[in-house]
Each structure stands twice: as C-alpha cells, then as structure tokens.
Design a protein around this motif. Structure first.
Motif, PDB file in Angstrom:
ATOM      1  N   PRO A  35       0.892  -1.225  -0.215  1.00  0.00           N
ATOM      2  CA  PRO A  35       0.050  -0.026  -0.118  1.00  0.00           C
ATOM      3  C   PRO A  35       1.084   1.215  -0.038  1.00  0.00           C
ATOM      4  O   PRO A  35       2.157   1.222   0.288  1.00  0.00           O
ATOM      5  CB  PRO A  35      -0.964  -0.034   1.473  1.00  0.00           C
ATOM      6  CG  PRO A  35      -0.301  -1.289   2.077  1.00  0.00           C
ATOM      7  CD  PRO A  35       0.505  -1.926   1.199  1.00  0.00           C
ATOM      8  N   SER A  36       0.329   2.327  -0.583  1.00  0.00           N
ATOM      9  CA  SER A  36       0.789   3.605  -0.338  1.00  0.00           C
ATOM     10  C   SER A  36       1.135   3.858   1.071  1.00  0.00           C
ATOM     11  O   SER A  36       0.647   3.910   2.081  1.00  0.00           O
ATOM     12  CB  SER A  36      -0.073   4.604  -0.926  1.00  0.00           C
ATOM     13  OG  SER A  36       0.342   5.813  -0.999  1.00  0.00           O
ATOM     14  N   GLY A  37       2.647   4.431   1.141  1.00  0.00           N
ATOM     15  CA  GLY A  37       3.069   4.833   2.667  1.00  0.00           C
ATOM     16  C   GLY A  37       3.587   3.479   3.198  1.00  0.00           C
ATOM     17  O   GLY A  37       4.079   4.008   4.374  1.00  0.00           O
ATOM     18  N   SER A  38       3.648   2.493   2.666  1.00  0.00           N
ATOM     19  CA  SER A  38       4.288   1.448   3.574  1.00  0.00           C
ATOM     20  C   SER A  38       5.744   1.362   3.587  1.00  0.00           C
ATOM     21  O   SER A  38       6.156   0.475   4.249  1.00  0.00           O
ATOM     22  CB  SER A  38       3.796   0.086   2.884  1.00  0.00           C
ATOM     23  OG  SER A  38       4.061  -0.094   1.669  1.00  0.00           O
ATOM     24  N   GLY A  39       6.370   2.155   2.645  1.00  0.00           N
ATOM     25  CA  GLY A  39       7.893   2.256   2.707  1.00  0.00           C
ATOM     26  C   GLY A  39       8.721   1.885   1.758  1.00  0.00           C
ATOM     27  O   GLY A  39      10.137   1.817   1.796  1.00  0.00           O
ATOM     28  N   LYS A  40       8.174   1.753   0.687  1.00  0.00           N
ATOM     29  CA  LYS A  40       8.897   0.985  -0.437  1.00  0.00           C
ATOM     30  C   LYS A  40       9.674   1.839  -1.030  1.00  0.00           C
ATOM     31  O   LYS A  40      10.966   1.514  -1.341  1.00  0.00           O
ATOM     32  CB  LYS A  40       7.675   0.540  -1.563  1.00  0.00           C
ATOM     33  CG  LYS A  40       6.555  -0.301  -1.023  1.00  0.00           C
ATOM     34  CD  LYS A  40       5.797  -0.585  -2.308  1.00  0.00           C
ATOM     35  CE  LYS A  40       4.768   0.468  -2.711  1.00  0.00           C
ATOM     36  NZ  LYS A  40       3.857   1.063  -1.987  1.00  0.00           N
ATOM     37  N   SER A  41       9.377   3.193  -1.364  1.00  0.00           N
ATOM     38  CA  SER A  41      10.472   4.186  -1.999  1.00  0.00           C
ATOM     39  C   SER A  41      11.682   4.438  -0.892  1.00  0.00           C
ATOM     40  O   SER A  41      12.713   4.479  -1.405  1.00  0.00           O
ATOM     41  CB  SER A  41       9.714   5.317  -2.217  1.00  0.00           C
ATOM     42  OG  SER A  41       8.737   4.917  -3.357  1.00  0.00           O
ATOM     43  N   THR A  42      11.206   4.524   0.252  1.00  0.00           N
ATOM     44  CA  THR A  42      12.327   4.749   1.523  1.00  0.00           C
ATOM     45  C   THR A  42      13.339   3.567   1.420  1.00  0.00           C
ATOM     46  O   THR A  42      14.417   3.831   1.592  1.00  0.00           O
ATOM     47  CB  THR A  42      11.508   4.856   2.770  1.00  0.00           C
ATOM     48  OG1 THR A  42      10.435   5.964   2.670  1.00  0.00           O
ATOM     49  CG2 THR A  42      12.714   5.269   3.942  1.00  0.00           C
ATOM     50  N   LEU A  43      12.645   2.313   1.164  1.00  0.00           N
ATOM     51  CA  LEU A  43      13.629   1.080   1.270  1.00  0.00           C
ATOM     52  C   LEU A  43      14.318   1.263   0.071  1.00  0.00           C
ATOM     53  O   LEU A  43      15.928   0.969   0.196  1.00  0.00           O
ATOM     54  CB  LEU A  43      12.576  -0.071   1.151  1.00  0.00           C
ATOM     55  CG  LEU A  43      13.580  -1.478   1.494  1.00  0.00           C
ATOM     56  CD1 LEU A  43      14.177  -1.259   2.846  1.00  0.00           C
ATOM     57  CD2 LEU A  43      12.760  -2.503   1.378  1.00  0.00           C
TER      58      LEU A  43
HETATM   59  N1  LIG Z   1      12.046  12.756   3.673  1.00  0.00           N
HETATM   60  C1  LIG Z   1      10.704  12.345   4.088  1.00  0.00           C
HETATM   61  N2  LIG Z   1      10.417  13.261   5.413  1.00  0.00           N
HETATM   62  C2  LIG Z   1       9.456  12.728   5.954  1.00  0.00           C
HETATM   63  N3  LIG Z   1       8.470  11.635   5.723  1.00  0.00           N
HETATM   64  C3  LIG Z   1       8.905  10.818   4.872  1.00  0.00           C
HETATM   65  C4  LIG Z   1      10.059  11.213   3.935  1.00  0.00           C
HETATM   66  N4  LIG Z   1       9.935  10.452   2.925  1.00  0.00           N
HETATM   67  C5  LIG Z   1       8.913   9.612   3.264  1.00  0.00           C
HETATM   68  N5  LIG Z   1       8.283   9.998   4.329  1.00  0.00           N
HETATM   69  C6  LIG Z   1       7.291   9.168   4.709  1.00  0.00           C
HETATM   70  O1  LIG Z   1       7.460   7.982   4.920  1.00  0.00           O
HETATM   71  C7  LIG Z   1       6.266   6.975   4.821  1.00  0.00           C
HETATM   72  C8  LIG Z   1       6.768   6.129   3.556  1.00  0.00           C
HETATM   73  O2  LIG Z   1       6.723   6.701   2.364  1.00  0.00           O
HETATM   74  P1  LIG Z   1       7.301   6.077   1.236  1.00  0.00           P
HETATM   75  O3  LIG Z   1       7.385   6.979   0.308  1.00  0.00           O
HETATM   76  O4  LIG Z   1       8.676   5.136   1.245  1.00  0.00           O
HETATM   77  O5  LIG Z   1       6.348   4.728   0.836  1.00  0.00           O
HETATM   78  P2  LIG Z   1       5.609   4.079  -0.460  1.00  0.00           P
HETATM   79  O6  LIG Z   1       5.416   2.879   0.076  1.00  0.00           O
HETATM   80  O7  LIG Z   1       6.800   4.222  -1.551  1.00  0.00           O
HETATM   81  O8  LIG Z   1       4.291   5.123  -1.013  1.00  0.00           O
HETATM   82  P3  LIG Z   1       3.866   5.040  -2.532  1.00  0.00           P
HETATM   83  O9  LIG Z   1       3.457   3.738  -2.973  1.00  0.00           O
HETATM   84  O10 LIG Z   1       2.625   6.125  -2.036  1.00  0.00           O
HETATM   85  O11 LIG Z   1       4.778   5.911  -3.212  1.00  0.00           O
HETATM   86  C9  LIG Z   1       5.161   8.111   4.065  1.00  0.00           C
HETATM   87  O12 LIG Z   1       4.440   8.199   5.303  1.00  0.00           O
HETATM   88  C10 LIG Z   1       6.001   9.273   3.825  1.00  0.00           C
HETATM   89  O13 LIG Z   1       5.193  10.382   4.246  1.00  0.00           O
END
Ligand SMILES: Nc1ncnc2c1ncn2[C@@H]1O[C@H](COP(=O)(O)OP(=O)(O)OP(=O)(O)O)[C@@H](O)[C@H]1O
Length: 249
Positions: A35-43
């Motif tokens: 799901p959106s926001g689960s942390g995929k891009s951060t990983l």
């Molecule tokens: N640089 C940052 N500063 C503060 N919060 C952040 C930062 N980067 C990501 N987040 C938060 O970390 C959480 C995970 O974000 P991330 O982009 O990793 O999710 P995601 O699974 O890739 O979502 P999506 O599918 O919507 O791209 C979100 O709540 C986002 O707001």
C-alpha cells in the motif's frame, strides 16, 4: 546480490521502516508491492544510498552501502564515497527525470562523461548502443519534450545502464505512463532480466510481476509480511491482500 538486514528508518517521530530483512539473489528480479506509504520508496532509497538507514545494513555485491566499519563502530562514509557507490546502483524513477535541455543521446552520455575518463567518442558509441538496446536508435537527437512518456522512460533506463550498474532499482517505472505505453517499457525490462540484471521493481503492475519477476515481496506498514515466488504470492488465498495492490494486466 542485494542483502538488507534489520533496516530501520524514522522520519521525525514516525518509524517508516521497522526492521526489514530482504535479499535478492544475483540475476534475480524482485517486485516490491504494498500500500501507499508502506515504505517501499524509502527502502529503495536506502539501497542506493540516497538515504541512510538509522539501523541495519545494506550490502550490494558484497559492498556495504553508505557505511564503513571503523574498529568496533560502523560509521557513515563521506558523502563523496557514497556518491561513488551510487554510480553503480542504477535507479529509474516514475517521472523519468531526464535533463530537458539535452537530447536523448546527450542524456545517456552525461553520466559517463562526468565521472569516467572515457573519451567522447567511446561514450557516444556506448550511448548509441544503449539507445539501440532500448529501441530508440532513431531518436538520439530528440529532446525529452519530443518523446512519449514510454520513450522518455526508455532513455532513462539507457542513462542508468550507461554507468554499468551492478543492480537496477525501479520505483514505479510504468505508473506515470498511458496504458498503451506500459508494454514497451516492460519489454525493455524483460530483456534486462533475461540478461541476468539483478533488479528490484516497486510496481503495481500485475503483468510485470507475473512475466518477469522471480520473487514478489509484499510490504505493509514498514515490514515485509509475505514473500516468495510470484505463483505463490499471486495465487495463494492467504496473500489476497498482496494482490489488491496489483493492477491486472
Ligand atoms: N523525507 C521524508 N521526510 C518525512 N517523511 C517521509 C520522507 N520520505 C518518506 N516519508 C514518509 O514515509 C512514509 C513512507 O513513504 P514511502 O514513499 O517510502 O512509501 P511508499 O510505500 O513508497 O508509498 P507510495 O506507494 O505512495 O509511493 C510516508 O508516510 C511518507 O510520508
């Protein structure tokens, strides 16, 4: 090979990654869904050193990313050394991020010209070969705004390949594309997979997960809750929730 151990990442008071263990074997393609926001891009950003995890380690082909061991401590690498590591970890984003004032060919040549001692002629030959590989040999002199989204994404892939990456990371590479253009980017990624490139692909495309990936990993709320062969993750009744995050195709 990519190995992550115990990755934790916090933004302010929110823990976004809560101890991720995740490995991708050399030559394997892993789809990361969730799901959106689960942390995929951060990983993904922790894998290519754009961000440093607060805890845990990322190894790419035996190299510790962003850190070095100093006696009993692990300390961050200087920024320049992290930048050197990043060159060998190709990253392709949802929104192509091409240089708008450069042609497709110049975009592909830009990285190697900036960092390696290669001459302009050799770099041009490499870039032409890569544009050919992604089916764009006739478009080298076009600027990004003269190319379709699918073509721009293929230039972005060629640009990442120009740095001879050890692995490739894709963050939703087809989600900004019109449906009829998705197939041409998937075809290029299929070719890369067939050549044995190690890849992690954050995607919502069922077609990609089925056709190319040998591994699917479902992430929810900062942890990996299910992983395995696509046939298992995409057919097992227990993993119905994982499938909710894939578009049919
Ligand atoms: N640089 C940052 N500063 C503060 N919060 C952040 C930062 N980067 C990501 N987040 C938060 O970390 C959480 C995970 O974000 P991330 O982009 O990793 O999710 P995601 O699974 O890739 O979502 P999506 O599918 O919507 O791209 C979100 O709540 C986002 O707001």
């Amino acid at each position: 090979m990519i190995v992550m151990h115990g990755i934790r990442k916090r933004f302010d008071s929110v823990e976004v990654l809560k101890g991720v263990d995740y490995s991708v074997a050399r030559g394997s393609v892993s789809c990361l869904i969730g799901p959106s926001g689960s942390g995929k891009s951060t990983l993904l950003r922790c894998v290519n050193g754009l961000q440093l995890a607060d805890e845990g380690e990322v190894w790419v082909d035996g190299e510790l990313i962003g850190l070095r061991v100093d006696g009993d401590h692990v300390v961050p690498l200087p920024e320049k050394e992290i930048a050197d590591q990043r060159r060998h970890i190709g990253m392709v984003f949802q929104r192509f991020n091409l240089f708008p004032h450069m042609t497709a060919l110049e975009n592909v040549m830009a990285g190697p010209l900036r960092v390696s001692g290669a001459g302009r002629d050799d770099t041009r030959r490499l870039a032409l070969a890569l544009l050919d590989q992604v089916g764009l040999s006739a478009r080298g002199d076009h600027y990004p705004n003269e190319l379709s989204g699918g073509q721009q994404q293929r230039v972005a892939i060629a640009r990442a390949l120009a740095m001879r990456p050890k692995v490739m990371l894709f963050d939703e590479p087809t989600s900004a594309l019109d449906p009829e253009l998705v197939g041409e980017v998937l075809a290029v990624m299929r070719d890369l997979a067939a050549e044995g490139m190690t890849m992690i692909v954050v995607t919502h495309e069922m077609g990609f997960a089925r056709e190319v990936a040998d591994h699917v990993c479902f992430m929810d709320d900062g942890v990996i809750v299910e992983e395995g062969h696509p046939d298992t993750v995409l057919t097992n009744p227990r993993t119905a929730r994982a499938r909710e995050f894939l578009k049919r195709g």
